[in-house]
Scaffold this motif. Structure first.
Motif, short mmCIF file in Angstrom:
data_model
loop_
_atom_site.label_atom_id
_atom_site.label_comp_id
_atom_site.label_asym_id
_atom_site.label_seq_id
_atom_site.Cartn_x
_atom_site.Cartn_y
_atom_site.Cartn_z
N MET A 1 -5.71 -5.65 -0.63
CA MET A 1 -6.09 -5.88 -2.00
C MET A 1 -5.92 -7.37 -2.28
O MET A 1 -4.91 -7.95 -1.94
N TYR A 9 -4.50 -3.95 -11.53
CA TYR A 9 -4.08 -2.71 -10.90
C TYR A 9 -2.73 -2.24 -11.45
O TYR A 9 -2.54 -1.06 -11.71
N SER A 91 0.79 -8.17 -2.87
CA SER A 91 0.31 -6.97 -2.18
C SER A 91 1.25 -6.57 -1.04
O SER A 91 1.49 -5.38 -0.82
N LYS A 95 3.28 -3.07 -0.90
CA LYS A 95 3.13 -2.22 0.29
C LYS A 95 4.50 -1.80 0.83
O LYS A 95 4.72 -0.64 1.16
N PRO A 142 -2.08 4.08 -4.62
CA PRO A 142 -2.98 4.88 -3.79
C PRO A 142 -3.85 4.04 -2.86
O PRO A 142 -4.23 4.50 -1.79
N GLN A 143 -4.18 2.82 -3.22
CA GLN A 143 -5.07 2.00 -2.42
C GLN A 143 -4.35 1.24 -1.32
O GLN A 143 -4.99 0.68 -0.45
N ASP A 145 -2.62 0.98 2.00
CA ASP A 145 -2.44 1.76 3.22
C ASP A 145 -1.11 1.38 3.86
O ASP A 145 -0.79 0.20 3.99
#
Length: 195
Positions: A1, A9, A91, A95, A142-143, A145
């Motif tokens: 992202m 977001y 990001s 994560k 959710p986006q 990984d």
């Protein structure tokens, strides 16, 4: 992202959580992390998880890089340590937070499937933590990984004392990690890293 989409977001995460959480009031995302920390503290203070356990040991998720990923790089400036915000990766931080939440979610959920000494009380203490971690990972990340985390079912045996001892050590580690996560989310929410 990409970094430009993350603030939008985080705002959408607030909206999703306020719509999906089972409370009458919408809470901002940082408040959900505070609730998580409070529930972990309550579980650690409970006699139901600590009865007969005399251990100061702490077990942290060993593969997590959340502390490094969520801290700005430190540099030297005229003999004083200062923060340089340019290297902070929102990001990457998010994560790592998601990986931590997934790890502890699975570990606690699998613990609840095993033999419990104080079943109803342990379920009452730990179920809110499982629910909060599930809601946060499903609605806020959710986006993002993340690598597949191994199942934690093999962590727990058939002896409730040994399981409570391991849970106690793990919850102490989760408590420390939840403090780090709260600080990171507060930092991200403040927008200071974008200045």
């Amino acid at each position: 992202m990409d970094a430009e989409r993350i603030p939008a977001y985080v705002a959408s995460c607030v909206l999703l959580l306020s719509l999906s959480w089972r409370t009458s009031e919408a809470l901002p995302v940082p408040d959900f992390y505070k609730m998580l920390l409070l529930n972990i503290s309550n579980a650690l203070d409970s006699i139901y998880l600590t009865d007969g356990i005399q251990s100061e040991k702490i077990e942290m998720r060993s593969t997590g890089d959340t502390v490094l990923a969520c801290a700005p790089t430190l540099t030297q400036n005229l003999g004083c340590v200062t923060q340089r915000n340019s290297s902070f990766s929102e990001s990457e931080c998010l994560k790592n937070i998601k990986m931590d939440l997934l790890y502890y979610h699975e570990a606690i959920a699998s613990y609840l499937r095993g033999p419990l000494k104080n079943g109803p009380e342990e379920i009452r203490l730990l179920s809110p933590i499982v629910e909060i971690t599930k809601n946060l990972t499903e609605n806020c990340f959710p986006q993002l990984d993340v690598e597949n985390l191994p199942s934690k079912d093999d962590k727990w045996g058939n002896d409730s004392y040994s399981n409570r001892l391991e849970m106690n050590k793990m919850m102490k580690g989760f408590h420390i990690r939840a403090i780090t996560i709260n600080r990171a989310i507060g930092y991200i929410s403040s927008g200071d890293h974008r200045k």
